[in-house]
Design an enzyme around this catalytic site. Structure first.
Site, short mmCIF file in Angstrom:
data_model
loop_
_atom_site.label_atom_id
_atom_site.label_comp_id
_atom_site.label_asym_id
_atom_site.label_seq_id
_atom_site.Cartn_x
_atom_site.Cartn_y
_atom_site.Cartn_z
CG ASP A 259 -2.10 1.00 0.98
OD1 ASP A 259 -2.00 1.83 0.04
OD2 ASP A 259 -3.09 0.96 1.73
C1 BGC Z 1 -4.78 3.62 0.16
C2 BGC Z 1 -4.94 2.64 -1.01
C3 BGC Z 1 -4.72 3.39 -2.29
C4 BGC Z 1 -3.36 4.03 -2.27
C5 BGC Z 1 -3.03 4.79 -3.53
C6 BGC Z 1 -3.49 4.38 0.09
O1 BGC Z 1 -3.43 5.37 1.06
O2 BGC Z 1 -4.85 2.91 1.37
O3 BGC Z 1 -6.20 2.06 -0.99
O4 BGC Z 1 -4.86 2.49 -3.36
O5 BGC Z 1 -3.29 4.94 -1.18
O6 BGC Z 1 -3.82 5.92 -3.63
#
Ligand code: BGC
Length: 783
Positions: A259
């Site tokens: 993530d």
């Molecule tokens: C979120 C993800 C997301 C990623 C990219 C993160 O903070 O938890 O779900 O895909 O950011 O935006």
């Protein structure tokens, strides 16, 4: 030594000059077998560079080779692509905003979710995106989780099959899905550090299960490792999660991306089976350092790079140059999807569907009628290609007989303004029917923050109750991505849950209000009467960065059922403008082996006067088990389209895994011999048909014996029994003063000290049964 070094350099030079170009040509022709060789000959620097991305959204290309960069971006309720690659949220390209996962789940419609996935895949192709970050299949442990709108359900099977459909749709377009957030990302409070403490059975049966279903069915190209820790280890560094479970047990073939910002120690993450750190940036030197110090093996590093390259090359070969999707058609799909997601929660009297025939005054109240909520806040926010405004759409399809007026009802800020309410009450008293648009404001449901309570803003609750005093025909339309309380429920005639259903929700609401579409959504999560009833209530969001999943597998309806608790609306509940009858449940056999499959058939019919779709739900109840099991568990479901008077025979096949529970002692899905009830219903609380089947377990699971295994466990074990017999015989003799014993000494001893761990015998035997003897027995028993 020097000569060796020179030869190595010479070899590398020859390799780069002659062999690499050939391999390069071959692997870009997608000959995956060559990727291994290609990677094994890459420089350490290049391998290290591929462990993290180039910038926020793209992977690093290998400049000297034909390895391209690929674009990875959000999802999941539509494409969210920023026109710049070095930042989070600027300049988002327009894309169709489809219903959020929480809304899509209430459609219970696998075909529809696949269609939505396919459309999103097409939008990715037009925008040159190779991987979209979704679906989010985390379980809704608490209704307070700020990101519940991004997740499907409190049930793993519903989440799993719907998530699989979404992945299937996206990937059918040559675009990869990245299944997230693996795993146990069930809250926003402390999401980057919180340590989830959960037992293995709970993890496998509830929190990992949707991921397992999707990985096994659809092989998503990527899985996203979550921010949090699980039993002390960050997901990105969790080799149990990423290697043992995801790859070895489930056979995952893609790559694991972190993530955004989830990596704390890149070499440790690569070693544990994570492949790609995002967002990227300058090359992370820690990989080279860890490699040089022997903390990261070549094998682990190579494997990691290979996994990324395989998908990179695959996605590159599936790019569709100059592809264009049909915006109008996608908007129509968004409308169909939104109307399929709407759940009719209450419809007393005859206010719904609204008849167009008589001259009546319709009062529309609530700012959401003109400015609907389409989605939740945070990284999933899409820039819609167009928006259907409910007020406009209602007027558009209402015909000429109805007269409309509007009142704001509540201020944008969450404060009770009696003057605004008074205006709405005034309008309501002069109307024949009132439709109030209410729901959670955007800042109540957003990534990064959990909710503190289940209530709608006080201004809205006050408005509804005051309007209901002057008006009998009140219809409430709700915009929310997770449960709310409804203190006014008994005061209104109808409640329709519109959810967060995307850019076409306005038209979809109009379609359902006037009966052009018969509502067919059902709740994918329980609406509790009050927050305190929720099973996670005492352990959410945890303390000191730790959260105990102490309710274990009893999440959602599994808990409410077990405690016999009344709910506001149960899991699987939803009304229709028609009614359905169920009959003729048949099982292919009343007794099967766990290796057999069971065919379950029954008939469902539309016994009303309108065409409609029914969501049928099949649950299983296990009567006898060594482990505590829920009163019922969803195992299958389907959405059936039925004309008035039409009935259809449906068939479902149940097999081993439907009867199994995850036994942590033997670390496997286990079926135990006994009776199971097959339950067929219209909701978890509306079971219409049931029949019993006896299942015979064919496999005897043997738990490994340890020094802490109980004496009764040793005597029940096929080898352990033989090994412990002389020890117990000796003990029995010494208890009886070396007299001959009548009866079975093992049985006798077992009765008296069966619950004692075997290790205690070492101390009590006064030297005749030693630790060495026990260790030897353990080895022999477990061989
Ligand atoms: C979120 C993800 C997301 C990623 C990219 C993160 O903070 O938890 O779900 O895909 O950011 O935006």
């Amino acid at each position: 030594m020097r000569l060796k070094l020179k030869l190595r350099h010479l070899f590398t030079a020859v390799f780069l000059a002659y062999v690499m170009p050939v391999l390069n040509a071959q692997i870009t022709n997608n000959k995956a077998d060559n990727i291994k060789l290609f990677v094994s000959n890459m420089s350490l620097g290049d391998k290290a560079a591929l462990c993290s991305g180039k910038d926020f959204w793209t992977t690093r290309p290998l400049e000297w080779s034909k390895i391209p960069s690929i674009y990875i971006t959000d999802g999941p309720n539509g494409l969210r692509k920023s026109n710049i690659t070095n930042g989070f949220a600027q300049d988002i390209v327009p894309a169709t905003c489809f219903p959020t996962a929480s809304a899509l789940a209430s459609s219970w419609n696998i075909k529809l979710v696949e269609e939505v996935g396919k459309a999103i895949g097409e939008e990715c192709q037009e925008n040159n995106v190779q991987i979209i970050l979704g679906p989010g299949v985390n379980i809704k442990r608490s209704p307070l989780c700020g990101r519940n709108f991004e997740y499907y359900s409190e049930d793993p099977v519903l989440s799993g099959y719907l998530g699989a459909a979404w992945v299937r749709g996206v990937q059918s377009q040559g675009v990869g899905a990245s299944l997230k957030h693996f795993a146990c990302s069930n809250q926003e409070s402390n999401r980057m550090t919180v340590n989830v403490i959960a037992d293995k059975r709970t993890l496998h049966e509830i929190y990992l299960r949707p991921f397992e279903i999707i990985v096994k069915l659809e092989q998503p190209w990527s899985v996203m490792a979550s921010y949090n820790r699980i039993n002390g280890v960050f997901s990105c560094e969790n080799s149990w999660l990423l290697k043992d479970v995801l790859r070895k047990q489930w056979g995952f073939k893609g790559f694991v991306v972190s993530d955004w910002g989830a990596v704390n120690n890149l070499p440790a993450a690569i070693k544990a089976g994570m492949n790609l750190q995002m967002p990227g940036g300058p090359v992370d030197r820690t990989i080279v350092d860890a490699y040089d110090r022997g903390r990261l093996s070549e094998k682990d590093l190579n494997q990691s790079v290979e996994d990324v390259l395989r998908i990179t090359l695959k996605s590159d070969s599936l790019k569709k140059e100059n592809f264009k999707y049909d915006r109008e058609q996608h908007h129509r799909l968004a409308r169909k999807a939104a109307s399929d997601c709407i759940v009719l929660l209450k419809n007393e009297g005859s206010v719904l569907p609204i008849s167009r025939d008589s001259n009546r005054k319709i009062g529309i109240i609530g700012s959401f009628a003109k400015k609907p909520r389409l989605m939740g806040g945070g990284s999933s926010m899409v820039n819609p290609t167009m928006v259907d405004v409910p007020y406009d759409e209602i007027k558009k399809i209402a015909g000429d007989n109805l007269l409309f007026s509007f009142s704001e009802g509540y201020p944008e800020k969450d404060t009770v303004d009696q003057r605004v309410i008074d205006k709405a009450v005034n309008l309501a008293s002069g109307s024949d029917i009132v439709i109030i648009f209410a729901g959670l404001p955007e800042n109540y449901e957003t990534e990064g923050v959990d909710r503190l309570h289940l209530n709608l803003p006080a201004s809205q609750n006050a408005l509804i109750s005051q309007v209901a005093i002057v008006q009998k025909n009140v219809i409430i339309v709700l915009f929310n991505g997770s449960p709310v309380t409804m203190p006014w429920l008994s005061e209104v005639e109808a409640v329709m849950l519109a959810g967060l259903s995307g850019q076409a929700i306005g038209g979809a609401i109009a379609d359902v209000l006037f009966g052009d579409v018969n509502p067919s959504g059902k709740l994918a999560e329980t609406y509790p009467l009050k927050l305190e009833d929720n099973p996670s209530y005492l352990n959410f969001p945890g303390e000191d960065q730790e959260v105990f999943y102490s309710e274990r597998v009893f999440v959602g309806y599994r808990y409410y059922d077990m405690k016999n608790l009344e709910t506001l609306f149960p899991f699987g509940y939803g009304l229709s403008y028609t009614s359905f009858g169920y009959n003729n449940l048949k099982l292919s056999s009343t007794s099967i082996k766990d290796t057999d499959s069971l065919l379950v058939t029954f008939r469902v019919g539309n016994i009303g006067e309108r065409a409609g779709n029914e969501v049928v739900q099949l649950y299983i109840l296990d009567y006898e088990c060594t482990h505590q099991r829920p009163v019922k568990e969803l195992k299958a479901f389907a959405k059936v389209e039925l004309a008035p008077g039409e009935s259809r025979q449906l068939g479902f096949v149940f097999s081993y895994e439907d009867f199994a529970f995850y036994n942590p002692v033997v670390n496997a899905w286990v079926v135990e011999t006994g009776d199971f009830e097959i339950l067929v219903g219209a909701s978890s609380q509306d079971i219409r048909l049931m029949k019993t089947v006896h299942v015979d377990a064919t496999k005897k699971w043997i738990a490994p014996l340890t020094r802490y295994s109980l004496i009764k466990e040793w005597t029940a074990h096929p080898i352990g029994r033989e090994l412990i017999a002389p020890v117990l015989n000796g003990m029995a003799r010494s208890f009886s003063g070396n007299q001959d014993i009548t009866g079975n000494p093992v049985e006798m001893i077992n009765r008296v000290i069966g619950d004692m761990p075997i290790i205690k015998l070492v101390g009590f035997s006064q030297g005749s049964f030693t630790m060495e003897m026990l260790n030897q027995m353990i080895i022999e028993a477990n061989e």
